[in-house]
Scaffold this motif. Structure first.
Motif, short mmCIF file in Angstrom:
data_model
loop_
_atom_site.label_atom_id
_atom_site.label_comp_id
_atom_site.label_asym_id
_atom_site.label_seq_id
_atom_site.Cartn_x
_atom_site.Cartn_y
_atom_site.Cartn_z
N PHE A 105 0.93 -1.39 -0.12
CA PHE A 105 -0.04 0.00 0.00
C PHE A 105 1.01 1.20 0.12
O PHE A 105 1.82 1.18 0.65
N GLY A 106 0.50 2.18 -0.87
CA GLY A 106 1.20 3.58 -1.11
C GLY A 106 0.31 4.75 -0.82
O GLY A 106 -0.64 4.54 -1.54
N VAL A 107 0.96 5.85 -0.58
CA VAL A 107 0.32 7.03 -0.65
C VAL A 107 1.30 8.31 -1.08
O VAL A 107 2.43 8.03 -1.21
N HIS A 108 0.71 9.18 -1.56
CA HIS A 108 1.16 10.57 -2.04
C HIS A 108 1.39 11.63 -0.88
O HIS A 108 0.57 11.52 0.27
N ALA A 109 2.50 12.19 -0.76
CA ALA A 109 2.82 13.54 0.04
C ALA A 109 3.30 14.49 -0.55
O ALA A 109 4.00 14.33 -1.57
N LEU A 110 3.02 15.65 -0.25
CA LEU A 110 3.63 16.83 -0.75
C LEU A 110 4.80 17.34 0.42
O LEU A 110 4.90 17.28 1.57
N ARG A 111 5.98 17.82 -0.56
CA ARG A 111 6.88 18.37 0.39
C ARG A 111 6.44 19.50 1.49
O ARG A 111 5.72 20.35 1.00
N GLY A 112 6.89 19.65 2.63
CA GLY A 112 6.69 20.53 3.44
C GLY A 112 5.60 20.35 4.52
O GLY A 112 5.46 19.16 4.83
#
Length: 438
Positions: A105-112
């Motif tokens: 299972f994977g997810v997206h994240a944004l820098r910061g």
């Protein structure tokens, strides 16, 4: 930790659902993958950007989005889209369902750090001297295409404390891969190292994937190899021939550096049914022709790029699923080595591009002959140009990797120094073969 020893293979929600994917849609794709693709190596399901935005919409991002955050300022799945996240459960239940299918299972994240968290001046638990989220933000560092975040001030020790907590939460949910965006264009070496450090401290084997890769230079390779397992080498790739064609040069540049645990990523595969509620275009079947689709997959595999399917699996056509489950796709991706461009020459209105790779365990050689121009091209190549001068003295048998059928042996014509292979290569297409020594 043994992370991404071979290029990851999976599905990502971006090309079909953009910012709007729901729990039901993620599970539908996971179940389809487990039933039809898992035996061929496809094993990862990734929820892409804006899963914490309850008002996410197609064709872009919501300005000043009311992201769902916890008391620390960490993004949480929007319960209206992910019902199992209610009550502060996060992605734990969804990840458990994906794991029960034998998948990752994977997810997206944004820098910061979310701008709303900075405005709220939330306490950074574990940091000294009453540090708040406002103290650890770099408000001058912003993403040019998404307004939800400020950068972290990595010179402030509290920034790493906050990030460690974020990644610890991802680990507690059971996340196996995190795709961190706005990292490489421009190149944020401090953020790359900080994410790597936080993953190591989490104690969980999490693949770190970095995006996007616009104009990414190989000069960054030492930092990338030290801290990440996947890094994009292009901007978002869509179902346009010019996007596929542009990656020939990029993959020729990056393929010599591929190694276990560090993979240059040519972006996801815009195949099958895409654009359902996506950032770009309307609900459609991929506009790439069948030959262009085989070219894309062959090039990605020969260069050992990670493979992330972008189309909605349950509603994609049978021909697309047949491409993804062609035995050679997963086998060559996982077991080959020394993938590289041998030849690229202009011819008529296009280019002849030849790639080779070797089986890591057997004497088999893999060869791909691409034609980027119009019309079918008859292309003859000396055996020595494909396997080297010493190996050309041996007898080789040839089989088509897309169909699995045997092909005629290399032919020795009068007046030639060595045997020749002749291919009929379609427009924007490829002939992909295995050469086995007798």
């Amino acid at each position: 930790m043994a992370t991404a020893l071979t290029p990851p293979m999976g599905w990502n929600s971006w090309d079909c659902y953009g910012t709007t994917v729901t729990e039901a849609e993620v599970l539908a794709n996971a179940r389809f993958m487990a039933e039809h693709l898992l035996p061929h190596g496809w094993d990862t399901v990734v929820v892409d950007i804006d899963w914490s935005d309850p008002a996410a919409r197609p064709h872009g991002y919501t300005d000043d989005a009311d992201l769902v955050l916890d008391v620390h300022g960490y993004p949480q799945p929007a319960p209206g889209r992910f019902p199992s996240a209610a009550g502060g459960r996060g992605f734990a239940d969804l990840a458990a369902q994906v794991h029960a299918l034998g998948l990752r299972f994977g997810v997206h994240a944004l820098r910061g750090i979310p701008r709303r968290a900075v405005a709220a001046r939330l306490p950074v638990v574990g940091a000294s001297d009453d540090v708040t989220t406002a103290d650890i933000a770099d408000t001058a560092s912003t993403c040019p295409w998404n307004g939800h975040m400020y950068g972290l001030d990595h010179a402030h020790p509290g920034a790493q404390v906050w990030l460690d907590g974020l990644v610890a939460q991802l680990a507690s949910w059971g996340v196996d891969l995190v795709k961190v965006d706005d990292m490489l264009a421009p190149f944020h070496a401090d953020a790359v190292a900080a994410w790597s450090r936080a993953i190591e401290r989490s104690g969980r084997d999490i693949v770190l994937s970095l995006s996007p890769g616009t104009a990414l230079s190989t000069a960054h390779l030492p930092v990338l190899r030290a801290h990440a397992q996947m890094w994009r080498v292009c901007d978002d790739l869509w179902d346009r021939w010019q996007d596929v064609h542009a990656n020939f040069a990029r993959l020729a540049r990056w393929a010599p550096f591929q190694q276990p645990g560090g993979w240059a990523d040519a972006d996801m595969l815009p195949l099958g049914r895409i654009g359902i509620r996506a950032e770009r275009g309307e609900d459609r079947a991929s506009r790439l022709t069948p030959d262009e689709q085989r070219t894309l997959l062959t090039l990605w595999v020969m260069a050992r790029s990670p493979l992330m399917m972008g189309g909605d699996l349950p509603t994609s056509d049978a021909a697309t699923i047949a491409l993804l489950t062609t035995p050679a796709v997963g086998h060559v991706l996982r077991t080959s080595t020394d993938g590289r461009e041998l030849l690229r020459e202009p011819a008529d209105d296009g280019e002849v591009v030849v790639w080779s790779a070797r089986s890591a365990a057997e004497p088999t050689r893999y060869v791909a002959v691409f034609w980027t121009g119009t019309g079918t091209r008859t292309q003859s190549l000396a055996l020595s140009a494909l396997v080297g001068d010493a190996a050309a003295a041996r007898r080789w048998i040839v089989r088509d990797l897309w169909t699995g059928t045997p092909l005629p042996d290399p032919a020795l014509d009068p007046g030639r120094l060595d045997a020749q292979l002749t291919f009929q290569v379609p427009s924007h297409g490829v002939r992909w073969v295995a050469l086995d020594p007798v």
